[in-house]
Design a protein around this motif. Sequence first.
Motif, PDB file in Angstrom:
ATOM      1  N   SER A 130       2.593   1.723  -3.369  1.00  0.00           N
ATOM      2  CA  SER A 130       1.619   2.157  -4.380  1.00  0.00           C
ATOM      3  C   SER A 130       1.268   3.629  -4.204  1.00  0.00           C
ATOM      4  N   TYR A 131       0.997   4.043  -2.952  1.00  0.00           N
ATOM      5  CA  TYR A 131       0.663   5.446  -2.703  1.00  0.00           C
ATOM      6  C   TYR A 131       1.844   6.359  -3.029  1.00  0.00           C
TER       7      TYR A 131
ATOM      8  N   ASN B 292       0.827  -1.205   0.000  1.00  0.00           N
ATOM      9  CA  ASN B 292       0.000   0.000   0.000  1.00  0.00           C
ATOM     10  C   ASN B 292       0.860   1.254   0.000  1.00  0.00           C
TER      11      ASN B 292
ATOM     12  N   SER C 100      -2.015   1.447  -8.999  1.00  0.00           N
ATOM     13  CA  SER C 100      -2.891   0.837  -7.998  1.00  0.00           C
ATOM     14  C   SER C 100      -2.740  -0.681  -7.980  1.00  0.00           C
TER      15      SER C 100
END
Length: 511
Positions: A331-332, A328, A370
């Motif tokens: 990805s961010y 996560n 994403s």
Amino acid sequence: MSTNPSDDVDRPDKPSAPATSDGFVRGLSEAIGGPLGSHAVRPEARRGRFWTAPRIILALICMTLAFSWVQKSPCQSGDWQQNVQYTRFCYTDVLALYYAEHLNEGAVPYKDWPVEYPVVTGYFMGALGLPIHAYGESHPEINQGTWFYNINAVVLSALAVATAAVILALRRRRPWDAAIFAVSPIIFFTATVNWDFLAIGLAAAGLYLWAKKHPAWAGVFLGLGGAAKLWPLFILGPLLVLALRSKAMRSWGAAMATAVVSWAVVNFPVFFWYHESWLRFFRLNSDRPIDWGTLWYIGRYLDGKWNTGAAGDQGPFQWLSDHVPTLNLVSYALFGLACAAIGLLAWLAPRRPRVAQLAFLVVAAFLITSKVWSQQYVLWLLPLIVLARPRWGAIIAWTVAEFGYFTAFYAELMGANGKPVIPEGTFVLASTLRLVTVVILCGLVIREIWKPELDAVRQSYDDDPDGGPLNGPDAPWIATLRRTFRVDRSPAAPPAPVDPPPPTDQTVVKV
């Protein structure tokens, strides 16, 4: 004649014909005699003619949506035997989730069951599903699932038509651009797979209101769109970057404030009274592993092919697959870096980029980085690329790649029960082609930002037709920034003329 550039933007007196402005269409037009001649009477000039370009476009999208409904008809009964929902390409979340979210039992979204979607989508599901359940209780002969799907299909189709109308309103000089949207196979296959057109319709209304210089109302619709699916809120980022460049921060502040307020107002009841249900969407997206067809999925597959070492060895993508919280963050971070690069591009470009160009790049960057890229997310990009770069050739190539992925994805679903339908490598290839074509579209949009003379829309408008409050001179610091990065391509001033020296005694003057 008005000297205000924004007035000129709104004046539809210079219609553009695709056969003259689009090389791909010009080539196809040779089969029927070539592009329209300069002395031909254009359809727009015929007074009283019913079939104008906008009406043709709206009729085309209604036809596409009607065919889409027919294509989904084998699944409307809910009797999905022998994988009919995959073999006929007619699967739809709308029907499946009517039962999975217990709407067929009269469960109130969030109150009785923690719906997995943001609140506006949940409200929408309940507003249509609960009356159908109540009616079905007194009329047991009806198939509630079929009714639920069909009513949703009507409303979502109306939102699709409204989106086409917004594209037409924003491109009054280029009405045929909207035909790319109206006849797209993407709409044919995915219009009612999920409730994405709810967010798309709200976001389109927000863009239209921004273009018409109603930033506060634009923020309301973008906020509501963000409460249906998250991505419409991303559009506020490009608006911020462009507002800083064009000294329009007051307008952006109004849009941002109303977006936050509208998002908070519709979220508050569920957040306050059913907090755990409200959290489900965020927890689900945080806990989800790598999904099919994403960059991370492709990388994990290649890790398995290339890693021939010890049994305990792992490639980076496989390691991230096993450590979702880190995935996560990565990805961010990549999405954040992409947004920062897009912002810098917007400030260094020789002309202020158009809103649709930056909005497309941001949403595409989100999908590329994403860990989840569902099949219907392609609908997010379609209206944005039509507004950002209305060129048929590249969009058709991207559509073919999307259809290839769509087919491979359904084959993968059919093989999920144990008997593969296609090799895993075929699905990864289809996923890679989809990813590559989206990246190519981004590259083409970036090229036209950097070289605005290549931008087809700018050939019809003096300024950004979607810009609204942004249309005006740049802030002074933009020129300084461009000089700092040595990208200022403005021509240097010609050298001052040098007067000839005065004649001296040795000067010979010839008569």
